[in-house]
Scaffold this motif. Sequence first.
Motif, PDB file in Angstrom:
ATOM      1  N   VAL A  80     -39.318 101.754  54.348  1.00 26.52           N
ATOM      2  CA  VAL A  80     -38.390 100.803  53.732  1.00 26.52           C
ATOM      3  C   VAL A  80     -39.073 100.041  52.603  1.00 26.52           C
ATOM      4  N   ARG A  81     -40.298  99.595  52.858  1.00 30.76           N
ATOM      5  CA  ARG A  81     -41.000  98.815  51.844  1.00 30.76           C
ATOM      6  C   ARG A  81     -41.267  99.642  50.593  1.00 30.76           C
ATOM      7  N   ALA A  82     -41.581 100.918  50.773  1.00 24.16           N
ATOM      8  CA  ALA A  82     -41.811 101.784  49.620  1.00 24.16           C
ATOM      9  C   ALA A  82     -40.529 101.976  48.819  1.00 24.16           C
ATOM     10  N   GLN A  83     -39.408 102.157  49.511  1.00 31.79           N
ATOM     11  CA  GLN A  83     -38.129 102.313  48.815  1.00 31.79           C
ATOM     12  C   GLN A  83     -37.770 101.055  48.044  1.00 31.79           C
ATOM     13  N   GLN A  84     -37.969  99.918  48.670  1.00 33.68           N
ATOM     14  CA  GLN A  84     -37.630  98.667  48.014  1.00 33.68           C
ATOM     15  C   GLN A  84     -38.589  98.348  46.875  1.00 33.68           C
ATOM     16  N   ALA A  85     -39.859  98.692  47.053  1.00 32.00           N
ATOM     17  CA  ALA A  85     -40.827  98.469  45.984  1.00 32.00           C
ATOM     18  C   ALA A  85     -40.495  99.323  44.771  1.00 32.00           C
TER      19      ALA A  85
ATOM     20  N   ALA B 202     -37.497 100.433  43.910  1.00 30.42           N
ATOM     21  CA  ALA B 202     -36.298  99.887  43.273  1.00 30.42           C
ATOM     22  C   ALA B 202     -36.613  98.614  42.497  1.00 30.42           C
ATOM     23  N   ALA B 203     -37.448  97.742  43.079  1.00 34.51           N
ATOM     24  CA  ALA B 203     -37.794  96.491  42.406  1.00 34.51           C
ATOM     25  C   ALA B 203     -38.634  96.755  41.162  1.00 34.51           C
TER      26      ALA B 203
ATOM     27  N   GLU C 294     -45.804 102.824  34.382  1.00 33.75           N
ATOM     28  CA  GLU C 294     -46.172 103.749  35.442  1.00 33.75           C
ATOM     29  C   GLU C 294     -47.416 103.296  36.202  1.00 33.75           C
ATOM     30  N   GLN C 295     -48.360 102.716  35.502  1.00 30.16           N
ATOM     31  CA  GLN C 295     -49.583 102.260  36.162  1.00 30.16           C
ATOM     32  C   GLN C 295     -49.303 101.122  37.134  1.00 30.16           C
ATOM     33  N   ALA C 296     -48.520 100.147  36.689  1.00 32.08           N
ATOM     34  CA  ALA C 296     -48.183  99.017  37.545  1.00 32.08           C
ATOM     35  C   ALA C 296     -47.324  99.466  38.725  1.00 32.08           C
ATOM     36  N   ARG C 297     -46.430 100.399  38.451  1.00 38.12           N
ATOM     37  CA  ARG C 297     -45.566 100.927  39.512  1.00 38.12           C
ATOM     38  C   ARG C 297     -46.395 101.645  40.575  1.00 38.12           C
ATOM     39  N   SER C 298     -47.336 102.458  40.132  1.00 39.91           N
ATOM     40  CA  SER C 298     -48.188 103.203  41.063  1.00 39.91           C
ATOM     41  C   SER C 298     -49.063 102.276  41.892  1.00 39.91           C
ATOM     42  N   ALA C 299     -49.503 101.179  41.287  1.00 42.74           N
ATOM     43  CA  ALA C 299     -50.342 100.231  42.018  1.00 42.74           C
ATOM     44  C   ALA C 299     -49.604  99.626  43.207  1.00 42.74           C
TER      45      ALA C 299
ATOM     46  N   ARG D 193     -37.456  88.616  42.349  1.00 45.22           N
ATOM     47  CA  ARG D 193     -36.326  89.317  42.974  1.00 45.22           C
ATOM     48  C   ARG D 193     -36.420  89.264  44.499  1.00 45.22           C
ATOM     49  N   CYS D 194     -37.636  89.391  45.014  1.00 47.24           N
ATOM     50  CA  CYS D 194     -37.828  89.293  46.459  1.00 47.24           C
ATOM     51  C   CYS D 194     -37.415  87.918  46.974  1.00 47.24           C
ATOM     52  N   GLN D 195     -37.827  86.894  46.270  1.00 52.96           N
ATOM     53  CA  GLN D 195     -37.491  85.534  46.686  1.00 52.96           C
ATOM     54  C   GLN D 195     -35.986  85.292  46.631  1.00 52.96           C
ATOM     55  N   GLU D 196     -35.334  85.836  45.612  1.00 52.52           N
ATOM     56  CA  GLU D 196     -33.881  85.689  45.509  1.00 52.52           C
ATOM     57  C   GLU D 196     -33.178  86.357  46.682  1.00 52.52           C
TER      58      GLU D 196
END
Length: 270
Positions: A76-81, A83-84, A92-97, A246-249
């Motif tokens: 779930v966390r990977a899916q949400q990460a 999407a966010a 791509e670098q920031a996303r992969s991190a 977005r997480c906080q919202e």
Amino acid sequence: MLTLAVGDLVRRIHYRVPAALADEPDAVHRLRTSVRRLRNVLAAFRRYLDKDATAELRSLLKEWGDVLGRTRDLEVRAQQAAAAADAAGLDEQARSALLDPLLTAHEQTHADAVRWSRSGRGQDLDRLLTEWAAEPRLGERAARPATKASRRAVRRQVERTRGAAGELTDLESAHELRKAARRLRHTCEAITRKPVGLLGRRTKDVGSAGQRIQSLLGDHRDALLLAEHVHTHANGSPAYDAVVGRCQERAIAALADLPAALGELENRAR
């Protein structure tokens, strides 16, 4: 009634094991939910079951559910990460991190789940499930009328959920409320759905109210855990600020809807 309910839940578990071990999409989630359903039904009707036999089965189910839960939480966390990250426009670098540690951990925990399922403990659980599906270990009170027992079980779970709501002060108490609401939901669904189909619309509505509370608190928890993961891997980079925001919202929105959900439960329970 208990023979029908337990037998149906065991069949669902057995049916979902192969797909979960193969890590097919959403398969671990479906299996974990079935395991939780059975644990909650056993808990809700424990006064009508053999105490020691039920404790043994619930203990093994909890152990398995915890292993499956670690895999599901990371999924779930990977899916949400993902999407966010897409919504925040990360490169791509920031996303992969953000994603790579979650995907790696998911592979490891899924391997753990496969090993547990094939271990001696897993074989013990499979044997018990097969035995219970054929003949649940009933207690002396099991001869009582099913309708009366079911209504009493629902009332007890409503009161348990109300009590947890009254103690809501922090994340730990929110988790307890979520668990209580989930057991209420699973109890109502087990006795209203086929093959039992014992109680009617009012009980279904109470279960739906429990599901809404569970869902809101689950969204709140998932958002906070994702924000924590982002903080851990951000290394002070402002590129992740939008993801955290977005997480906080999401977390705030979930809590904002909780009073209405609790009010719905009160109305339905009357």
